[in-house]
Design a protein around this motif. Sequence first.
Motif, PDB file in Angstrom:
ATOM      1  N   UNK A 146       0.694  -1.219  -0.043  1.00 43.40           N
ATOM      2  CA  UNK A 146      -0.187   0.031  -0.144  1.00 43.40           C
ATOM      3  C   UNK A 146       0.840   1.229   0.017  1.00 43.40           C
ATOM      4  N   UNK A 147       0.548   2.227  -0.911  1.00 39.41           N
ATOM      5  CA  UNK A 147       1.277   3.392  -1.176  1.00 39.41           C
ATOM      6  C   UNK A 147       1.466   4.434   0.361  1.00 39.41           C
ATOM      7  N   UNK A 148       0.411   4.513   1.108  1.00 34.89           N
ATOM      8  CA  UNK A 148       0.359   5.368   1.844  1.00 34.89           C
ATOM      9  C   UNK A 148       1.167   4.825   3.180  1.00 34.89           C
ATOM     10  N   UNK A 149       1.310   3.529   3.259  1.00 35.00           N
ATOM     11  CA  UNK A 149       2.193   2.620   4.475  1.00 35.00           C
ATOM     12  C   UNK A 149       3.598   2.993   3.847  1.00 35.00           C
ATOM     13  N   UNK A 178      -2.718  13.494   1.308  1.00 35.08           N
ATOM     14  CA  UNK A 178      -3.063  13.326   2.732  1.00 35.08           C
ATOM     15  C   UNK A 178      -1.620  12.999   3.733  1.00 35.08           C
ATOM     16  N   UNK A 179      -1.087  12.086   3.386  1.00 31.20           N
ATOM     17  CA  UNK A 179       0.225  11.651   4.046  1.00 31.20           C
ATOM     18  C   UNK A 179       1.061  12.970   4.004  1.00 31.20           C
ATOM     19  N   UNK A 180       1.206  13.486   3.162  1.00 29.97           N
ATOM     20  CA  UNK A 180       2.447  14.505   3.008  1.00 29.97           C
ATOM     21  C   UNK A 180       1.973  15.848   3.068  1.00 29.97           C
ATOM     22  N   UNK A 181       0.580  15.980   3.681  1.00 37.63           N
ATOM     23  CA  UNK A 181      -0.042  17.187   4.072  1.00 37.63           C
ATOM     24  C   UNK A 181       0.090  18.195   2.730  1.00 37.63           C
ATOM     25  N   UNK A 182       0.244  17.914   1.536  1.00 36.39           N
ATOM     26  CA  UNK A 182       0.217  18.474   0.477  1.00 36.39           C
ATOM     27  C   UNK A 182      -1.058  19.346   0.102  1.00 36.39           C
ATOM     28  N   UNK A 183      -0.979  20.405  -0.173  1.00 39.27           N
ATOM     29  CA  UNK A 183      -2.430  21.225  -0.225  1.00 39.27           C
ATOM     30  C   UNK A 183      -2.798  21.098  -1.769  1.00 39.27           C
ATOM     31  N   UNK A 184      -3.150  19.960  -2.075  1.00 41.71           N
ATOM     32  CA  UNK A 184      -3.974  19.414  -3.485  1.00 41.71           C
ATOM     33  C   UNK A 184      -5.156  19.476  -3.597  1.00 41.71           C
TER      34      UNK A 184
END
Lengths: 296, 302, 330
Positions: free
Chosen positions: B131-134, B247-253
């Motif tokens: 899983x990418x988020x992991x 979401x993981x990297x808190x990127x404002x996208x």
Amino acid sequence: MTDVGIGTRATAAAIAAPRGYGTLRRLLRHRSFLIGFTIIALLAILAVLAPLITPIDPSAMRVRLRFRPPQAAFWFGTDQFGRDVFTRVLYGARISLFVGFAVCVVSGLCSAVLGVIAAQLRRLDSAIMRLMDALMSFPAILLALGIAAALGPRVSSVIIALTVAYIPAGVRIVRAAALTVREMDFVQAAQVSGASSLRIVLRHILPNCLSPLLVHLTFIFAYAMLAEAALSFLGVGIQPPIASWGNIIAEGRDYATQAWWVMLFPGIAISLAALSLNLLGDALGDMLDPRLKGGE
Amino acid sequence: MPVILIISILAFLLLSLLPGDPAMIIAGEQASPAAIEQVRRQLGLDRSFLEQLGIWLFNLARGNFGSSLILNQSVLSAVGERLPVTLSLAALSIGFTIPVGVFLGSLAAYYRRTWIDSAVMTVALLGVSIPAFWIAILGVILFSVQLGWVPSSGFAPISQGLGGWFASMALPALTLSLFQIGFLARMTRSAMLDVLSQDYIRTARAKGLSEWRTVGKHALRNALILIITATGILLSAAIGGSVIIEQVFALPGIGRMVVQAIMARDYPLVQGTMLILGFTFVMINLIVDILYTLADPRVRHD
Amino acid sequence: MAAPLLSIRNLTVQFRVDTGWVTAIDDVSLDVGAGDCVGVVGESGSGKSVTALSVLQLHDRVSTRMPSGSILYQDDDLLRAKGSTMRRIRGSEIAMIFQDPMSSLNPVLTIADQISETLRQHQGLTGAAARRRVVELLGLVRIPDAARRADDYPHRLSGGMRQRVMIAMAIACKPRLLIADEPTTALDVTIQAQILELLRDLRRELGMSVMLISHDLGVIAEFAQRVVVMYAGRVVEAAPVTQLFRRPVHPYTMGLIAAVPALDSEAPRLTTIAGRIPGPQEIIPGCRFSPRCALVQPSCLDEPPSMQTVGDGQSARCPPRIQVLGVRHG
């Protein structure tokens, strides 16, 4: 028989392919199949037998035992509430595998029905397929996210959301297979000899769509599990205190630097499960669908 | 384009999917009857279903994708504001993916049934299974917290310098690429296996061309036709994956905005954004179709 | 006699299958002299194409091995030649055309591109010079409107035209040996004759040696000076073409000759050999032709027959027949 030229592995193999090997026997000789099947079967058994394997309640909080690293008493350590991570990963397997399997079965059934209808009934074909095209225009995870959020945080919403997200690809596969089978001689012969359409569909067309669908569904199982984890990670999937691999990682994330074990083990579990299913899908594709040949 | 119309209707239906009274859900459990009534009127929920659909489509036709309830902004400008982040992420990850995936897949096909093939395919399999988020969180722990090579979160616009932009984007894009690289390598391998067994590859070798030219020119050009069809799936995976990675990297996208909108029950924003993404995907597929036609002379002339 | 241009000695080729390795051709020897035209004939599955591909080492590396034999071309043993040596020879010294012109040309590259590639590789020709030569070559293989055709993609051309392009590509660097593997099999009868005539003319003009592979002994008879007959992976008879027709030794050769439609007879009678060719995995004791042979004797099943010289440049792998003929001759 053609003369054997460069790269004609298939031809060379065809010359020598021993006839009469059953699919099952070939599967059992297939290394990917064996590895994949063993891992997923083992995970399923562990999930089902979870209460027998671990006596601990997965949501029992013991604050004095917070953040214990992996040790003999807590194989995978404990989390911020002192819950046993091993126990939670085992119970998480129940949810994750159940969601994956349910999505697999429900979307498989819907795909089979819609796909055959699209292939058989000209009038509905373009309507169904345009709808599928439209559904496919939304990134699957985003579609699932929207539906799951709208339906509310429940296991059933996650299953419905992922089912809707994965139906279009299945419908396309079944429809394509059904259209191919329909043109084959034995179906034409059945038609000429006056068999009813329903009988033709059930006896000839549907069975012949099953192998590509089965291969596809094995991958869907893996995708659905990964997506469930992602949804739960984002907070719209399985809600705490019910443990799912995704939400254990989400909870463990905040403490990842001091208690790496909380999020490490569920991640390994997801990866293993997805890996085994992908291996299984590759092996089935190899065996059942000659067009996908080229593995092993 | 009937698909565009169906997408529009589907996005509209998303709101009516809400069980119970959408106005109440949106306004919140504790809202006063007057507040709920205001939301209802604001969303046009006091009108009949068909009327609502008609208004929705009419607005869309004029380029009005609705307005956010929480952002005090139109959907279009909210999306536009966050576009550079998501675009950077998607472009960079595709930029990683295509050369690496095609190279690995070709390598595996060329050395099929050797240890190279097994090694590459194992890596590809891991790519589509982890899983990418992991892996993203693990990446943050290793590269940001432990090694301090890249910032752990946030976005540095490209206008403020290429170095900062790349540093802020490298890890997110890389983690986003893993699945896509795995997918593309597997796809390329099977396309290449097919092409390498063709007669014209034998012809190329019989002419005395080097293996590099045979595979890199004769085989790859043909395999590319098959690979192009996969880029649509790849882009879709990139857009979908960016929702989680942002979401993981808190990127404002855009992806992060959608998740926030869902949490805040800002359904018009969800609806509008989904629609824009859906349109984007249709456009991408259109471009892929055109590229496909350009790449294959047999289709081009018909 | 001078050393032949190409000499295949005791070549064995094996293919990998699920259960191990099978022998596709076994102990094959044949020579092609400078300026000679040698025909290799046999049913499909006889191993003639495998032999041809071996010369240029075009078999798939992974699933093929050649445990014994040699292929001598000038000073090199092609079986053991380095990759760079092989690449220098391919297309420049020895060129090859294949059975199916439909699939042998790359569909996404123009004809000019595919021909000029050979010119650049071996002669360093690029740009306008290469272009001129491409058009010249296309004219040489009698493609009408060559300058315009050069920029077409293969799918715009008919099968016969594509085979002409393949020939143009093959002769681009004036090779000393051309291997033509069933060059006309996939084509219409009328086109077949045109292509054969073209090959014959080019051979004379360029002074090439040709190794022509065909299942059709009629084509071989028209074209070749020497004939090599293959059956189930082995050479069963080799002879000058006139000698072969005058006095075929091997029963399989006799069967092939009987199967050629005679042009002068009023009612063309086609005989075929009963049975089918065995696959490489089938185990047949003794002579591999024995199950289909009308003249089979008990001794044929004892051990595989060896190649024996009959005289007049003729040799065959059939001891009983040689004995009978030898008695009659001597």
